[in-house]
Design an enzyme around this catalytic site. Sequence first.
Site, short mmCIF file in Angstrom:
data_model
loop_
_atom_site.label_atom_id
_atom_site.label_comp_id
_atom_site.label_asym_id
_atom_site.label_seq_id
_atom_site.Cartn_x
_atom_site.Cartn_y
_atom_site.Cartn_z
CG HIS C 83 -19.27 1.15 38.47
ND1 HIS C 83 -20.51 0.81 38.40
CD2 HIS C 83 -18.57 1.95 37.50
CE1 HIS C 83 -20.59 1.74 37.50
NE2 HIS C 83 -19.61 2.26 36.44
CG ASP C 112 -36.80 -19.30 18.64
OD1 ASP C 112 -35.98 -19.01 18.51
OD2 ASP C 112 -37.78 -19.71 18.72
CD1 TRP C 147 -12.18 -2.12 33.83
CD2 TRP C 147 -13.32 -4.11 32.64
NE1 TRP C 147 -12.15 -2.23 32.15
CE2 TRP C 147 -12.54 -2.89 31.73
CE3 TRP C 147 -13.59 -5.31 32.22
CZ2 TRP C 147 -12.17 -3.41 30.49
CZ3 TRP C 147 -13.66 -5.25 30.77
CH2 TRP C 147 -13.49 -4.35 29.54
CB SER C 177 -23.77 -16.92 28.84
OG SER C 177 -24.60 -15.94 28.01
CB SER C 178 -20.43 -13.93 25.98
OG SER C 178 -20.61 -13.43 26.51
CG HIS C 261 -10.46 -1.61 21.64
ND1 HIS C 261 -10.07 -0.16 21.63
CD2 HIS C 261 -10.84 -1.45 19.78
CE1 HIS C 261 -10.17 0.18 21.20
NE2 HIS C 261 -11.41 -0.09 20.26
CD GLU C 263 -16.22 -7.43 26.07
OE1 GLU C 263 -17.29 -7.89 25.21
OE2 GLU C 263 -17.85 -6.92 26.69
CE1 TYR C 265 -14.78 0.58 17.91
CE2 TYR C 265 -12.74 -1.02 17.49
CZ TYR C 265 -13.33 0.17 18.27
OH TYR C 265 -12.28 1.42 18.16
CB SER C 276 -29.04 2.42 12.60
OG SER C 276 -27.49 2.44 12.71
CG HIS C 310 -5.82 1.84 21.39
ND1 HIS C 310 -6.21 2.44 20.81
CD2 HIS C 310 -6.62 1.78 22.06
CE1 HIS C 310 -8.19 1.81 21.05
NE2 HIS C 310 -7.78 1.50 22.22
CG HIS C 311 -6.57 -0.17 25.56
ND1 HIS C 311 -7.45 0.28 26.08
CD2 HIS C 311 -7.21 -0.72 24.74
CE1 HIS C 311 -8.81 0.06 25.27
NE2 HIS C 311 -8.25 -0.59 24.20
CB THR C 336 -16.29 5.57 14.49
OG1 THR C 336 -15.76 4.26 14.39
CG2 THR C 336 -17.23 5.34 16.11
CE LYS C 339 -21.58 2.11 12.51
NZ LYS C 339 -21.78 1.20 11.13
NE ARG C 458 -9.37 4.01 34.94
CZ ARG C 458 -9.60 3.47 34.05
NH1 ARG C 458 -8.48 3.56 33.23
NH2 ARG C 458 -10.34 2.67 34.45
#
Lengths: 211, 130, 632
Positions: C83, C112, C147, C177-178, C261, C263, C265, C276, C310-311, C336, C339, C458
Site C-alpha cells: 500500500h 514539447d 515501504w 524513471s524518476s 524527506h 520525497e 515534498y 496555486s 526527525h524521522h 509552508t 503558502k 502501526r
Amino acid sequence: MHYTATGLDNRKIAIWAFIGSECMLFMSLISTYLIYKGKSVVGPFPHEAWTDPMTGRVFHGILDIPVTSASTFVLLMSSLFMVLALAAVQNKHVPKHTTGDRILGSSRLWLFMTALAGTTFLGFQAFEFTSFVHEGLTIRRNLFGSTFFTLTGFHGAHVTAGVLWLLTLLAIDFKRGLTAADEMVVDMCALYWHFVDVVWIAIFTLIYLIR
Amino acid sequence: MADPHTPAPVIDPSHALPPAGESTAGHAHHPDEKPHPTWKQYKWVALILAVITIAEVWIYYIPAFVASRLFVPSLLIMSAIKFAIVVMFYMHLRYDHKLFRVLFTGPLIIAITSVIALMFLFGQVALRLQ
Amino acid sequence: MTTAAITPHVTDYKTAGAYTGQKGIWSWLTTVDHKRIGKLYLFTALFFFMVGGLEAVVIRAQLGGPNRSLVSAEFYNQLFTMHGTTMVFLAIMPLSAAFFNFLIPLQIGARDVAFPRLNAFSYWVYLFGGIFITVPIFFALAPNGGWFGYTPLTTKAYSPGINIDFWVIGLLILGVSSLAAAFNFLTTIINLRAPGMTLMRMPMFTWMSFVVQFLLVLAFPVITIALVFLLFDRFFGTNFYTVTAGGDPLLWQHLFWIFGHPEVYILVLPAFGLVSELLPTYSQKPLFGYAVVVYSGILIGFLGFGVWAHHMFAVGMGPVADTVFSLTTMLIAIPTGVKIFNWIATVAQGKLKFTTAMLFALGLISLFTIGGISGIMHSSPPANLQQTDTYFIVAHFHYVLFGGSIMGIFGGIYHYFPKMFGRLMHEGLGKIHFWLTFIAMNLTFFPMHYAGLLGMPRRIYTYDANQGWDLFNAISTGGAYLLGVAIIVFIWNFLSSMKRGAIAGPNPWNAPTLEWSIPSPPPEYNFAQTPEVHSRYPMWDQRASDVDHPKVNLTEGKSPEQMGIIMPYNTIKPLVVALGLVVMFSGLIASRDPATGGSKPVLWVMFAGAAVMIGALYSWLLSPLEPEHHAH
C-alpha cells in the site's frame, strides 16, 4: 539556431544536472566509507597491520600507495588529453601550419589517448582488486572490503562508461570525422570525464592518503 | 534573438550524423561565455595538478607530518584545490554560463554538507568545546 | 524577423473530416508526444492508485474490529508494504508526473519537452517497474518489510525469501524513471520557455514542478545507493547492514530519510502548484504574493534536505542532533504556513466559483493544514517519542498525503480534464465525489489520531478488544469503505465524461495561463505559433499585440503537415530500452536457491537484457529525433 530561453544547448544543461545528481551519488558512497572507517571487526585494514587471532596470520596494511599514485597520475593526465581532444574538435576549421599544430589539432589522437589512459586506469584497478583478493580482502570479508570495493567499483564503472563513450566518439571520428558542429557531443563527454576524474581526486585523498 | 514565429526547430544541416542527444540547438557561443582556455593554460593546469599530487603523496611518507595535526587539513586543502582547478579550467566552469555554476555548486554544497552532517551523526568527527 | 512560414486559416475551424491526431495502439507504444505520455501516466497511475486503494480497503477490513482474521499476519505485512510503496512510487509521483508531462510544455509555451524520446523512456520504465513490483502480491510473494524497508529486517538473515528482492529491484528500476524524467523537465523548464516567459512570470505549477525536479535529481541518487548496498548485502554477501560485522543499522535509516524527506515534498509540492493555479482561476484574481509563494517553495525544497533525522528521533541520536533536527523541522513550517496564508488571501474577496476543482483546492487547504499542525507536534522530540510508530503518525501523513497531494491532484484532474480531453467532467457527480471524499477522508483518518494517542501501534495486523481502540478502528474502516465508493463515483465520472461530457472550448474556466490559449484538446504541435509572453496572466491581460496569437493558436483540425510544422518521429526504441533494462534487473531473481528458497541471479538473462538495452540505446542515440529540416 533553434530558440532556447537561455541561449544554451539543452544537452549541456541536462549533463550538468546529471553531474549535480552524481555528486549526491558519490556523496552517499563516500559517506558510507567514512562512517564505517575503523569499524571493521576483522582485518585486513587499509593502513594498519592486523594479526588474525585464530590463525596467527599477519595482514599488513593493504593499500598500495605507490601503485595508486601512478594510476591517479594517469587519470589526471587523461583529463589533459580530454581537454585537448575537445579543443581539437572546436578548432577543426582553423588551419594548421606546424607539426605541433597538427598534433594538437588531432581529435583522433587525443580521444584515443584519453580512452587509453582511462583503460590504463582500469587496468591498475583490476590489478589492485585481484592483489587485494589474494591478500585476503574480499567484498564479503569486512566492512572495509564492502565499502572499499563498492565505492571504487562504482567509480570504475563510471570510468568504463566513459571509455565506451570515448570509443564511440572515436569511431564516429574515424567514420565521418568530427567537426566543430559536434562540439557539444564531445563537450558533454568531456564534462562527464572530468567529473569522474574529480571524484577520483576526492577518493584518492579521503580513502588512500588520510589514515 | 531567434524568431519567435519560427514554426519548427531547425537542424543544422552540417550534422551528417545526428548528435547523441535530442536537442537540435546549435553550437554558437552564448554571449555570456568567455572563450575557453587553450593548450598554453591547459599544460600549466596539468603541471599544477601533477605537482600537488606529488606533494600529497610526499607528505604521506613523512611520519612526523602524518602524526601532526596538519596532515589531514593539508591533504583536504590540496585535494580541494585540485578539485577546484579541474572544475574551473578543464570543465571550463569559470568561463561558462552562470547557470552551470548553479547546477553544479548547489548540489555540491548539499552533498558536502550531508557528508559532514553524517560524520557528526555517526561520531566520526566531534567538536570539543573546551 | 521572417513571418510565419504558413498563414493559418482561422476560418477552417472545425471543418468536417478534420485531422484528429494519430490513432491505434502502435501510435501509443511509439509516441513521443508529451500530452499522450501525460495521459499514459494518468491512466497508469490511476490504475495503480486503485490497486493501492484496494490494498488499503483490505487492511481496513482486517482492522475493522478486534481479533479479525481476514488475512494472515504475513499477508498483512505484504499489504501495508505494498500500500505504501504503491501510493508513493506508483500513484502519487506518477500522477504528478502526468501533470508535469501534460502541463509544463503548455504552460511555458513550448512544443514539447526538451528530450521527447527520453520522456517516453521514463514512462515505459515506470510502467514495467510498476508491473514488476505489483505482480507478486497476487501470488502472496510481495515485499513485506514496510515501504521504508528498514534494515536489518530486510537483510537476507531476516528476510530470506524473494519478497524483499522485488522491492529492492523494483525501486531501483523506478528510480531510473524518476531521474530521467527529472533531468528532462529541469532542462525543459530552464530552456524551452517561450520568449518573454521569465522565471518570475512562470505559472506557479511550473515553478513548484521546477523545485520538485531539483529534489528528484538530488534525492534519488541517495536511495539508489542505499538500495545498492542492500542488494549487495542480499546477493553478494557484503556487510553494509550486518550488525555482527560491525555494520550500523542506522546507516540505512539515515540514507533512506535523506531521500525520504525530500520525497515528501516531491509528493506534495506538485499539488501545491496545482492549487496555486486553481485558486486564482476560481477567485478570478491573481495569486496573492506570487514572489513569496515562489521563494517559500524554494525554501521548502532547500530545507527539505536538512530535516531528515526527525524521522529517527526514537533511535537515540543524542541531544545535539535531536535539537538541530527539531529546530530545522520547526523552521520548515514557516514557508509552508506562508503558502497557506497566501492561498487564503488569494481566495479572500474574490469572485468565487465553487466548481468541483475549487472545492478540492479548498479541501486541500483545510486538510493539509491539519496534517501540517500534527507535523509540528512531532517536530518536538519528547512529543515525538510518544507518537512515533503509533496511529497518530499514520493520521498525520495521511492528512498530508491524502489531504494534501491527493486532494490537489483530484482538483487538478477536474480543472485540466477539459484541456486533456476537450470535454468537461460532470459537475454534479464531481460534487458528490468531493463531498464523499471529504467526509470519508476525515472519517477514515481523524479517528486514527485518537487511536494513536491511546497507544495503538502501526503495522499490527490485529489487536485485542477493550483497549479503547475498537470504536475508532470501526469508524476508520467505515470511512475507508466510503472512500472506495467515492473513487467509484470518480472513475465513473471520468470515463463517462471522456465520451459524453459537454464540449469544453479552449478556456472554460477563464483561466489566466498559456495552456488555455490553445484548443482543447491541444493539437499535436501545441502552439501553431510560439507565443510571446508579457505578463504572469497572459489570458487576463492581453495586449493589442497579442491578439493575433490566440487566433492563430486556436486553429483546430489541422495536421502538423498542413501547418508546415515538423514533429519528432514516433519511435519504439525507448520502450525497447526500458524493456531491456527491466529484463536485465529481473535476471537477478530469475532462479531459486533450493536450499534457502531465496533468489539467485541468472547471468544469461541479465546479459540478454543488457544487450537489448545497449543495442536499442545506440540505435536510439544514432537516429535523428525528427525529419531533416532546412532553414528558410
